[in-house]
Design a protein around this motif. Structure first.
Motif, PDB file in Angstrom:
ATOM      1  N   GLN A  60       0.776  -1.249  -0.067  1.00 45.85           N
ATOM      2  CA  GLN A  60      -0.161   0.079  -0.155  1.00 45.85           C
ATOM      3  C   GLN A  60       0.873   1.191  -0.108  1.00 45.85           C
ATOM      4  OE1 GLN A  60      -3.004  -0.028   3.281  1.00 45.85           O
ATOM      5  NE2 GLN A  60      -2.638   2.199   3.226  1.00 45.85           N
ATOM      6  N   TYR A  75       2.508   1.957  -3.363  1.00 43.73           N
ATOM      7  CA  TYR A  75       1.730   2.627  -4.453  1.00 43.73           C
ATOM      8  C   TYR A  75       1.571   3.989  -3.997  1.00 43.73           C
ATOM      9  CZ  TYR A  75       0.203  -2.625  -4.337  1.00 43.73           C
ATOM     10  OH  TYR A  75       0.365  -3.880  -4.472  1.00 43.73           O
ATOM     11  N   GLU A 130      -5.260  -4.674  -0.398  1.00 42.92           N
ATOM     12  CA  GLU A 130      -5.441  -4.055  -1.692  1.00 42.92           C
ATOM     13  C   GLU A 130      -6.440  -4.833  -2.643  1.00 42.92           C
ATOM     14  OE1 GLU A 130      -4.477  -1.118  -2.808  1.00 42.92           O
ATOM     15  OE2 GLU A 130      -3.435  -0.359  -0.925  1.00 42.92           O
ATOM     16  N   TYR A 175     -10.264  -4.317  -3.448  1.00 43.43           N
ATOM     17  CA  TYR A 175     -10.727  -4.556  -5.037  1.00 43.43           C
ATOM     18  C   TYR A 175     -11.791  -5.355  -5.039  1.00 43.43           C
ATOM     19  CZ  TYR A 175     -10.097  -4.929  -9.975  1.00 43.43           C
ATOM     20  OH  TYR A 175     -10.255  -4.847 -11.352  1.00 43.43           O
TER      21      TYR A 175
END
Length: 537
Positions: free
Chosen positions: A378, A381, A463, A467
């Motif tokens: 995370q 990113y 993540e 999603y």
């Protein structure tokens, strides 16, 4: 007479090899015969994939090829993931493997570690693969490999040596002397590019990984144009802090507005791939008004987005040839445009990304000259989307672009620390990614490198879980349990630390930086369901 294995080590040392990464086996022991008498240091990972990632991290941090020695069969196939990451991110890596005796190839005799066609298998994963068939060819094979690194888009080059050839006598030889140079853009194309630049009123530069080693040249070019520079994750740390450098991703919608407004965009050593330019997979990257592209790979010059002028060459030499052709320019308010881009890319206070960037700023405050090696997690990113100039480290690279592997960060950080022994190295990794390569924590201890492993524990693959929820899919398989990491740290010889907030994180980073051994700092995500007993409630 010397054997082929001994000659190989001498040649590698002559070519500037400092480290080799690998796990010895019966199919490579003859390649190890000359190591003890050389100045090359052998680093033993816990898995051949770790060897590949260590070589990758070393190459990115040093600018020199990372070298692996691997057994045939499973040694090579274990490293294929690392080779694919290096291929996608254009990282120079030399993978030297054994292979069963040449007269057994294709005969399926059931030999140990036998593959039907090892050379054929690996050709798809590397720009070049060589199968040594005669001892006398070794200098030329090594010379060719290093000329690939110097004159073309880098990647993992593979050399296989049959086990019966490793111990064979080596005839008299000369050391390999690579001489190839990168291609140089032709004068007509340079003039055409200079003419386009001269008429631009709002130029903008997109800098990619091809700017490694060309940071100063890139920023001098930007000054000549008075143009903002947007950097991809693989270019970011090479450009440094500069009024014209916006360390922000072209995937951010607000940043794309500035790209769309530019009457000329210049791409420097960038593939323009979706993991840098379309992270959110929305297909909304703007159509460029005019586009100049500089790339060492001629094939890139004919791919989307189609360029008006393509300059075939490496970034350093091409900018050295192009910049003197540019006329003096009036002030185009490049610094103001750059500041506006950074402001537009900055997330609102209180957002998840803003919280991630605060952590990155805390790392920069505690360790202002550090190199940050990231996994796919995370915080990484967020850093790939935007690294505020005040948080820009001395080095920044990760596996969250290109091939996008998990488990890259820990071994790659070991390689980076070996390349930069006087620079603090921080590995950003999630609890999910760490468990892909958790044993490489011990490799850091064995290698005696004080890597700081900063672990973001959000109790699984958060993540992917998010999603799945956003896609109205019931999350399954995204909450692997995490071991007690303080016990893991102790077992592997690391200093174990915990951080509950930004002040305690800075304190932990400072303490870890003073240690002469690797450290693991565990940070629990604020919204995590994982509240272990050892966290203290």
């Amino acid at each position: 007479m010397k054997t082929v294995g001994v000659a190989l080590i001498e040649m590698l040392e002559h070519l500037g090899t400092e480290f080799v990464f690998g796990i010895p086996g019966v199919h490579t022991v003859e390649l190890y015969r000359g190591l003890a008498a050389s100045d090359i240091r052998h680093i033993t990972p816990r898995h051949e994939q770790g060897a590949g990632f260590m070589a990758d991290g070393y190459a990115r941090a040093s600018g020199k090829p990372g070298v692996c020695l691997l057994i045939t069969g499973p040694g090579l196939t274990n490293a294929i993931t690392a080779m694919a990451q290096a291929m996608q991110d254009s990282v120079p890596m030399l993978v030297i493997t054994g292979v069963n005796p040449a007269d057994s190839h294709g005969k399926k005799r059931g030999l140990l570690h036998e593959l039907p066609d090892q050379h054929g298998l690996i050709c798809a994963m590397t720009p070049h693969s060589y199968s040594l068939r005669a001892a006398a060819d070794l200098p030329d094979v090594l010379r060719t490999a290093y000329e690939v690194f110097a004159s073309a888009r880098p990647g993992p080059v593979h050399i296989e040596i049959p086990t019966d050839l490793m111990a064979a006598p080596m005839p008299d030889y000369q050391m390999p002397q690579p001489s190839a140079q990168p291609p140089r853009a032709n004068a007509a194309a340079l003039t055409e590019a200079a003419d386009l630049i001269a008429t631009a009123k709002s130029p903008l530069i997109l800098a990619g990984g091809g700017c490694q080693g060309a940071g100063a040249d890139t920023m001098c070019f930007a000054e000549a144009l008075d143009a903002p520079v947007l950097s991809t994750a693989n270019a970011r740390a090479h450009l440094g802090v500069h009024p014209l450098h916006a360390p922000a991703s072209a995937s951010i919608p607000a940043v794309r507005e500035y790209i769309a407004k530019a009457d000329l965009v210049i791409g420097l050593g960038t593939e323009m791939g979706p993991t840098d330019y379309d992270v959110f997979v929305d297909g909304s990257f703007p159509e460029l008004q005019r586009f100049i592209r500089i790339d060492i790979d001629a094939a890139r010059l004919t791919q989307d987005p189609i360029c008006d002028v393509g300059l075939h060459g490496d970034v350093t030499q091409t900018l050295a040839d192009l910049t003197p052709l540019l006329p003096p320019r009036a002030d185009l308010s490049g610094a103001a445009r750059t500041a506006a881009i950074i402001a537009a890319a900055t997330p609102p206070s209180g957002s998840a990304m803003a919280a991630d960037l605060e952590i990155l700023k805390a790392v920069a405050d505690a360790l202002p000259a550090c190199t940050i090696v990231g996994d796919s997690t995370q915080i990484v990113y967020s850093g790939n989307l935007l690294l505020p100039p005040e948080a820009l480290p001395a080095g920044w690279f990760n596996s969250a672009t290109g091939y996008g592997t998990l488990g890259y960060g820990p071994p790659a950080a070991v390689g980076a620390a070996l390349a930069r022994p006087n620079t603090p190295v921080v590995c950003l990794v999630g609890d999910g990614g760490l468990q892909f390569s958790i044993a490489e924590l011990a490799s850091a201890t064995d290698a005696d490198v004080p890597v700081i492993f900063l672990l973001w524990n959000n109790s699984g693959y958060r993540e992917i879980e998010t999603y799945m929820k956003n896609a109205a899919i019931n999350p399954i398989g995204v909450t692997p349990s995490c071991p007690d990491l303080m016990h893991i740290a102790t077992a592997y010889g690391l200093t174990g630390l915990r951080a509950r907030d930004l002040p305690s994180l800075k304190a932990a980073l400072t303490e870890a930086a003073l240690s002469d051994r690797p450290s693991l700092i565990e940070c629990i995500a604020p919204d995590s369901d994982y509240i272990p007993a050892h966290w203290g409630g």
